[in-house]
Design a protein around this motif. Sequence first.
Motif, PDB file in Angstrom:
ATOM      1  N   THR A  33       0.837  -1.190   0.000  1.00  0.00           N
ATOM      2  CA  THR A  33       0.000   0.000   0.000  1.00  0.00           C
ATOM      3  C   THR A  33       0.874   1.243   0.000  1.00  0.00           C
ATOM      4  O   THR A  33       1.879   1.289   0.708  1.00  0.00           O
ATOM      5  N   GLY A  35       0.500   5.645   0.197  1.00  0.00           N
ATOM      6  CA  GLY A  35      -0.458   6.680   0.519  1.00  0.00           C
ATOM      7  C   GLY A  35       0.191   8.006   0.818  1.00  0.00           C
ATOM      8  O   GLY A  35       1.421   8.136   0.853  1.00  0.00           O
ATOM      9  N   TRP A  36      -0.670   8.972   1.009  1.00  0.00           N
ATOM     10  CA  TRP A  36      -0.260  10.315   1.379  1.00  0.00           C
ATOM     11  C   TRP A  36      -0.848  10.667   2.727  1.00  0.00           C
ATOM     12  O   TRP A  36      -2.037  10.433   2.981  1.00  0.00           O
ATOM     13  N   LEU A  47      -3.987  10.441   7.652  1.00  0.00           N
ATOM     14  CA  LEU A  47      -4.090   9.882   6.301  1.00  0.00           C
ATOM     15  C   LEU A  47      -4.912  10.807   5.414  1.00  0.00           C
ATOM     16  O   LEU A  47      -5.986  11.261   5.797  1.00  0.00           O
ATOM     17  N   ALA A  49      -4.951   9.957   1.650  1.00  0.00           N
ATOM     18  CA  ALA A  49      -5.416   8.996   0.658  1.00  0.00           C
ATOM     19  C   ALA A  49      -4.433   7.851   0.573  1.00  0.00           C
ATOM     20  O   ALA A  49      -3.244   8.018   0.854  1.00  0.00           O
ATOM     21  N   SER A  50      -4.917   6.689   0.182  1.00  0.00           N
ATOM     22  CA  SER A  50      -4.057   5.531   0.008  1.00  0.00           C
ATOM     23  C   SER A  50      -4.538   4.715  -1.180  1.00  0.00           C
ATOM     24  O   SER A  50      -5.693   4.813  -1.594  1.00  0.00           O
ATOM     25  N   THR A  57      -8.728   2.305  -3.356  1.00  0.00           N
ATOM     26  CA  THR A  57      -8.372   3.612  -2.812  1.00  0.00           C
ATOM     27  C   THR A  57      -9.181   3.934  -1.578  1.00  0.00           C
ATOM     28  O   THR A  57     -10.287   3.427  -1.375  1.00  0.00           O
ATOM     29  N   TYR A  59      -9.909   7.516   1.057  1.00  0.00           N
ATOM     30  CA  TYR A  59      -9.721   8.950   1.215  1.00  0.00           C
ATOM     31  C   TYR A  59     -10.251   9.424   2.550  1.00  0.00           C
ATOM     32  O   TYR A  59     -11.247   8.908   3.068  1.00  0.00           O
ATOM     33  N   ILE A  69      -6.000   9.970  -5.792  1.00  0.00           N
ATOM     34  CA  ILE A  69      -4.731   9.269  -5.742  1.00  0.00           C
ATOM     35  C   ILE A  69      -4.676   8.278  -6.894  1.00  0.00           C
ATOM     36  O   ILE A  69      -5.678   7.649  -7.233  1.00  0.00           O
TER      37      ILE A  69
END
Length: 121
Positions: A33, A35-36, A47, A49-50, A57, A59, A69
Amino acid sequence: QVQLVESGGGSVQPGGSLRLSCAASGSIFSINTMGWYRQAPGKQRDLVASITTGGSTNYADSVKGRFTISRDSAKNTVYLQMNSLKPEDTAIYYCNAKSDRWLPRCGMNCWGKGTLVTVSS
C-alpha cells in the motif's frame, strides 16, 4: 529498503490545484500500500489517501471529491491530484509505503521527507 522521494509541493491560491508525486525505489516488491499523509502545525499526522497494489483507494472525508490518488506502476510512482484547494489543506504532505516484510531503516512503513503545500490568498 525503500526510498521515497516526493515532489510537486508549493504555494497556491484557494481553489487552485497541485499534483504531488512520490517516486519509490529499492525493494518495491514488498510494498502493498502507498499513501499520502499530511501534518499541519499543531495537529497530528493524518491519512489523506491511500492506494493498494490491487488499485483500491481510500480517502479522508475532508478531501473526498477534491483529491485523487493514482499510480503508475511502470514508473513506480504514486500521485495525488489536489483540486479545489482550501486554506485548511495547508500542511506538509508525506508519502508513505507499507511493506509486507520488515525493511531496514523503515520497519513496516517507509516515509518520504515531506513536501510543503501552502494554500493562501
